[in-house]
Design a protein around this motif. Structure first.
Motif, PDB file in Angstrom:
ATOM      1  N   TYR A  16       0.922  -1.357   0.235  1.00 26.72           N
ATOM      2  CA  TYR A  16       0.154   0.006   0.603  1.00 26.72           C
ATOM      3  C   TYR A  16       1.199   1.114  -0.163  1.00 26.72           C
ATOM      4  O   TYR A  16       1.455   1.406   1.359  1.00 26.72           O
ATOM      5  CB  TYR A  16      -0.929   0.144   1.438  1.00 26.72           C
ATOM      6  N   GLU A  18       0.914   5.212   0.292  1.00 26.14           N
ATOM      7  CA  GLU A  18      -0.118   5.936   0.248  1.00 26.14           C
ATOM      8  C   GLU A  18       0.816   7.678   0.536  1.00 26.14           C
ATOM      9  O   GLU A  18       2.025   7.740   0.808  1.00 26.14           O
ATOM     10  CB  GLU A  18      -0.635   6.254   1.700  1.00 26.14           C
ATOM     11  N   GLN A  54      -2.589   4.730  -3.161  1.00 27.63           N
ATOM     12  CA  GLN A  54      -3.584   5.832  -2.510  1.00 27.63           C
ATOM     13  C   GLN A  54      -3.082   6.829  -2.157  1.00 27.63           C
ATOM     14  O   GLN A  54      -2.161   7.361  -1.528  1.00 27.63           O
ATOM     15  CB  GLN A  54      -4.073   4.662  -1.181  1.00 27.63           C
ATOM     16  N   PHE A  61      -8.083  13.239  -3.544  1.00 31.09           N
ATOM     17  CA  PHE A  61      -7.442  12.347  -4.110  1.00 31.09           C
ATOM     18  C   PHE A  61      -6.098  13.148  -4.431  1.00 31.09           C
ATOM     19  O   PHE A  61      -5.098  13.009  -3.166  1.00 31.09           O
ATOM     20  CB  PHE A  61      -8.241  11.200  -4.620  1.00 31.09           C
ATOM     21  N   ARG A 103      -7.284   3.843  -5.329  1.00 32.77           N
ATOM     22  CA  ARG A 103      -7.589   4.049  -4.862  1.00 32.77           C
ATOM     23  C   ARG A 103      -8.407   5.269  -4.377  1.00 32.77           C
ATOM     24  O   ARG A 103      -7.500   6.182  -3.962  1.00 32.77           O
ATOM     25  CB  ARG A 103      -7.638   2.713  -3.018  1.00 32.77           C
ATOM     26  N   GLN A 105     -10.331   8.179  -3.093  1.00 32.75           N
ATOM     27  CA  GLN A 105     -12.021   8.274  -2.206  1.00 32.75           C
ATOM     28  C   GLN A 105     -12.218   9.752  -2.578  1.00 32.75           C
ATOM     29  O   GLN A 105     -12.984  10.557  -1.486  1.00 32.75           O
ATOM     30  CB  GLN A 105     -11.266   8.335  -0.514  1.00 32.75           C
ATOM     31  N   CYS A 122      -8.609   1.171 -11.375  1.00 28.61           N
ATOM     32  CA  CYS A 122      -9.248   2.002 -10.764  1.00 28.61           C
ATOM     33  C   CYS A 122     -10.660   1.679  -9.526  1.00 28.61           C
ATOM     34  O   CYS A 122     -11.641   1.764 -10.637  1.00 28.61           O
ATOM     35  CB  CYS A 122      -8.644   2.830 -10.741  1.00 28.61           C
ATOM     36  N   THR A 186     -16.924   5.966   2.007  1.00 29.38           N
ATOM     37  CA  THR A 186     -15.253   5.324   1.653  1.00 29.38           C
ATOM     38  C   THR A 186     -14.867   3.787   2.106  1.00 29.38           C
ATOM     39  O   THR A 186     -13.790   2.639   1.819  1.00 29.38           O
ATOM     40  CB  THR A 186     -14.210   6.756   2.282  1.00 29.38           C
ATOM     41  N   ASP A 190     -12.777   0.906   0.492  1.00 30.28           N
ATOM     42  CA  ASP A 190     -11.578   0.053   1.334  1.00 30.28           C
ATOM     43  C   ASP A 190     -11.457  -1.875   1.471  1.00 30.28           C
ATOM     44  O   ASP A 190     -10.486  -2.086   1.233  1.00 30.28           O
ATOM     45  CB  ASP A 190     -11.314   0.855   2.519  1.00 30.28           C
TER      46      ASP A 190
END
Length: 250
Positions: A16, A18, A54, A61, A103, A105, A122, A186, A190
């Motif tokens: 992940y 971020e 993400q 985003f 991802r 949001q 996506c 969200t 997730d």
């Protein structure tokens, strides 16, 4: 959260990645460089089979390029170097042998749309509307155009570029192929991202790698193309029109 960051967390063979910036996840050069480096790190990490891209925060985003840094550009060389940041991230995503799930949001603008388009799959919430605002400030989405056009087609790319002050809905983005699916919350997003990523991480890694290569066939020339596009943006940002327009966003 007040300090910008890019982090990589690994769980159940999923990496992940971020990124975060307190100014609506806008992207200054240092964050773009860290993001590129982190994608390359995840690409070569033996414990990672699938990557999720993400951002932190709830509402946005990615707000695209950092206006403060764009306004500080004083010559074409600086301009090319800044816009090459997005080029380098997109090329890192393209070269990465592992599938990247996006991802999203919330809203995304400009370069953020390019990042979404450069993912292999996506997912988004219903709040994840998109906008290409570059023409309205005197430049254009030159660097991200190949990625966006590849995903949604030239007609949709042209519509977004010309209608530069409009946010296009998440539903529109799904219809055009940018999003594979959209979710009410969200939390729902997730859960879907986690389920898909962990399912894919159990698949044959070599098969996934070969499919990634197929997905991106015919894009090797982006190594030079996107840098050439960065040079165009870097020159345009020096124009009197763009400088005066950007001052209104200070």
């Amino acid at each position: 959260m007040t300090e910008p960051y890019v982090i990589l967390n690994i769980k159940n063979s999923v990496g992940y990645i971020e990124f975060f910036h307190p100014n609506r996840n806008s992207m200054p050069s240092d964050i773009l460089t860290k993001l590129k480096d982190t994608i390359e790190e995840a690409a070569s990490h033996d414990a990672i089979n699938i990557i999720v891209l993400q951002s932190g925060g709830d509402r946005t985003f990615c707000a695209g390029a950092s206006f403060n840094e764009v306004m500080a550009v004083n010559n074409a060389e600086q301009g090319k170097a800044f816009f090459s940041g997005f080029a380098n991230v997109i090329n890192a995503m393209r070269r990465c042998p592992k599938l990247i799930i996006g991802r999203l949001q919330g809203k995304t603008v400009g370069g953020g749309v390019g990042l979404a388009a450069a993912t292999d799959y996506c997912l988004a919430t219903k709040f994840a509307s998109i906008r290409l605002s570059e023409l309205s400030i005197g430049i254009g989405p030159f660097v991200i155009e190949p990625a966006v056009t590849r995903k949604i087609g030239l007609a949709a790319m042209s519509q977004m570029t010309i209608d530069a002050e409009t946010f296009f809905s998440a539903e529109w983005a799904k219809e055009k192929g940018l999003y594979a699916d959209i979710f009410e919350t969200t939390k729902d997003l997730d859960e879907a991202v986690k389920e898909l990523a962990e399912k894919l991480s159990a698949y044959n890694p070599e098969a996934l790698k070969q499919m990634k290569s197929v997905f991106w066939e015919g894009t090797k020339h982006w190594e030079t193309l996107l840098i050439e596009r960065a040079e165009i943006s870097g020159a345009l940002v020096l124009s009197k029109f763009t400088k005066n327009t950007l001052k209104r966003f200070r």
